[in-house]
Design a protein around this motif. Sequence first.
Motif, mmCIF file in Angstrom:
data_model
loop_
_atom_site.group_PDB
_atom_site.id
_atom_site.type_symbol
_atom_site.label_atom_id
_atom_site.label_comp_id
_atom_site.label_asym_id
_atom_site.label_seq_id
_atom_site.Cartn_x
_atom_site.Cartn_y
_atom_site.Cartn_z
ATOM 1 N N ALA A 34 0.833 -1.207 0.000
ATOM 2 C CA ALA A 34 0.000 0.000 0.000
ATOM 3 C C ALA A 34 0.870 1.261 0.000
ATOM 4 O O ALA A 34 0.562 2.230 -0.704
ATOM 5 C CB ALA A 34 -0.944 -0.007 1.200
ATOM 6 N N ALA A 35 1.947 1.257 0.774
ATOM 7 C CA ALA A 35 2.846 2.416 0.809
ATOM 8 C C ALA A 35 3.523 2.619 -0.541
ATOM 9 O O ALA A 35 3.679 3.756 -0.996
ATOM 10 C CB ALA A 35 3.878 2.238 1.915
ATOM 11 N N LEU A 36 3.916 1.541 -1.182
ATOM 12 C CA LEU A 36 4.493 1.658 -2.522
ATOM 13 C C LEU A 36 3.467 2.241 -3.492
ATOM 14 O O LEU A 36 3.766 3.167 -4.245
ATOM 15 C CB LEU A 36 4.988 0.292 -3.020
ATOM 16 N N HIS A 37 2.247 1.705 -3.456
ATOM 17 C CA HIS A 37 1.188 2.154 -4.373
ATOM 18 C C HIS A 37 0.840 3.632 -4.143
ATOM 19 O O HIS A 37 0.473 4.340 -5.087
ATOM 20 C CB HIS A 37 -0.047 1.274 -4.205
ATOM 21 N N ALA A 38 0.984 4.099 -2.908
ATOM 22 C CA ALA A 38 0.661 5.488 -2.572
ATOM 23 C C ALA A 38 1.787 6.454 -2.921
ATOM 24 O O ALA A 38 1.601 7.674 -2.838
ATOM 25 C CB ALA A 38 0.332 5.595 -1.080
ATOM 26 N N THR A 39 2.908 5.945 -3.331
ATOM 27 C CA THR A 39 4.059 6.787 -3.673
ATOM 28 C C THR A 39 3.832 7.468 -5.017
ATOM 29 O O THR A 39 3.538 6.786 -6.010
ATOM 30 C CB THR A 39 5.341 5.924 -3.739
ATOM 31 N N PRO A 40 3.944 8.802 -5.069
ATOM 32 C CA PRO A 40 3.820 9.482 -6.363
ATOM 33 C C PRO A 40 4.840 8.921 -7.359
ATOM 34 O O PRO A 40 5.996 8.685 -7.025
ATOM 35 C CB PRO A 40 4.121 10.946 -6.024
ATOM 36 N N GLY A 41 4.370 8.661 -8.581
ATOM 37 C CA GLY A 41 5.241 8.127 -9.618
ATOM 38 C C GLY A 41 5.375 6.619 -9.587
ATOM 39 O O GLY A 41 6.222 6.060 -10.279
ATOM 40 N N LEU A 42 4.517 5.956 -8.812
ATOM 41 C CA LEU A 42 4.602 4.502 -8.696
ATOM 42 C C LEU A 42 3.186 3.940 -8.561
ATOM 43 O O LEU A 42 2.394 4.438 -7.785
ATOM 44 C CB LEU A 42 5.427 4.145 -7.460
ATOM 45 N N ARG A 43 2.901 2.894 -9.351
ATOM 46 C CA ARG A 43 1.581 2.255 -9.302
ATOM 47 C C ARG A 43 1.769 0.741 -9.355
ATOM 48 O O ARG A 43 2.416 0.218 -10.264
ATOM 49 C CB ARG A 43 0.736 2.723 -10.485
ATOM 50 N N VAL A 44 1.208 0.046 -8.363
ATOM 51 C CA VAL A 44 1.263 -1.418 -8.348
ATOM 52 C C VAL A 44 0.282 -1.935 -9.392
ATOM 53 O O VAL A 44 -0.879 -1.543 -9.412
ATOM 54 C CB VAL A 44 0.912 -1.977 -6.949
ATOM 55 N N THR A 45 0.757 -2.818 -10.276
ATOM 56 C CA THR A 45 -0.087 -3.326 -11.362
ATOM 57 C C THR A 45 -0.419 -4.809 -11.234
ATOM 58 O O THR A 45 -1.455 -5.247 -11.717
ATOM 59 C CB THR A 45 0.572 -3.086 -12.731
ATOM 60 N N ARG A 46 0.479 -5.592 -10.621
ATOM 61 C CA ARG A 46 0.230 -7.033 -10.442
ATOM 62 C C ARG A 46 0.815 -7.483 -9.112
ATOM 63 O O ARG A 46 1.806 -6.941 -8.648
ATOM 64 C CB ARG A 46 0.860 -7.849 -11.591
ATOM 65 N N HIS A 47 0.201 -8.514 -8.554
ATOM 66 C CA HIS A 47 0.569 -9.037 -7.231
ATOM 67 C C HIS A 47 0.519 -10.551 -7.304
ATOM 68 O O HIS A 47 -0.486 -11.127 -7.712
ATOM 69 C CB HIS A 47 -0.471 -8.508 -6.237
ATOM 70 N N SER A 48 1.589 -11.205 -6.918
ATOM 71 C CA SER A 48 1.605 -12.673 -6.909
ATOM 72 C C SER A 48 0.729 -13.203 -5.783
ATOM 73 O O SER A 48 0.241 -12.449 -4.938
ATOM 74 C CB SER A 48 3.032 -13.188 -6.710
ATOM 75 N N ARG A 49 0.589 -14.497 -5.754
ATOM 76 C CA ARG A 49 -0.011 -15.140 -4.592
ATOM 77 C C ARG A 49 0.969 -15.026 -3.427
ATOM 78 O O ARG A 49 2.126 -14.681 -3.618
ATOM 79 C CB ARG A 49 -0.324 -16.599 -4.912
ATOM 80 N N TYR A 50 0.491 -15.328 -2.237
ATOM 81 C CA TYR A 50 1.339 -15.320 -1.038
ATOM 82 C C TYR A 50 1.940 -16.712 -0.860
ATOM 83 O O TYR A 50 1.263 -17.710 -1.080
ATOM 84 C CB TYR A 50 0.513 -14.995 0.211
ATOM 85 N N TYR A 51 3.203 -16.736 -0.427
ATOM 86 C CA TYR A 51 3.888 -18.005 -0.203
ATOM 87 C C TYR A 51 4.560 -18.001 1.166
ATOM 88 O O TYR A 51 5.273 -17.040 1.503
ATOM 89 C CB TYR A 51 4.958 -18.243 -1.281
ATOM 90 N N ARG A 52 4.337 -19.063 1.921
ATOM 91 C CA ARG A 52 5.115 -19.302 3.134
ATOM 92 C C ARG A 52 6.363 -20.032 2.685
ATOM 93 O O ARG A 52 6.279 -21.013 1.937
ATOM 94 C CB ARG A 52 4.337 -20.142 4.143
ATOM 95 N N THR A 53 7.527 -19.543 3.115
ATOM 96 C CA THR A 53 8.781 -20.096 2.616
ATOM 97 C C THR A 53 9.764 -20.328 3.748
ATOM 98 O O THR A 53 9.778 -19.599 4.744
ATOM 99 C CB THR A 53 9.415 -19.155 1.572
#
Length: 173
Positions: A34-53
């Motif tokens: 969310a913080a990345l997406h809220a950064t001017p000049g930056l837009r999140v376009t795709r998100h992987s699934r979540y993985y426990r590793t």
Amino acid sequence: MTSSARQPSTPVEAILGLGSNIGDLRAQIDCAVAALHATPGLRVTRHSRYYRTAPWGETNQPSFLNICIAVETTLSPRMLLETALRIEREAGRVRRERWGPRIIDIDILFYGDEVIDEPQLHVPHPYIGERAFVLVPLADIAPDRMVGGRTAREAAAAIDRTGIEQLDWEVHL
């Protein structure tokens, strides 16, 4: 090789890897996204699934939660790194040991097709091809992205997936 200070005139696709193994893992990753997406000049376009590793490098620590995201950005590679480091600091990350436990980790895996080799900034990230916790979520969002002469899909299929568990959590963008 490209200078990391050059700001692009048109948006560039960058791919980031995020991980956490301290506290509320999903909340910390989601807050970082969310913080990345809220950064001017930056837009999140795709998100992987979540993985426990399983942990990598220093293995005597809790399991991680990992994802990859794609972003469109007009930030320079250096500005993107500074943004990632700021978000890590604001979340409470303190760098004590290499490959140790962390509240949040944000790595720049790719910045367009650029190759950058500067102090503290190496793109493509030098360990992508060795890390299942990166390759598996990367294959979710960029299966045809080239990694060491193979597509991310091929590299993810060929790597040892021991300790990688896909979680059936809904992804929100």
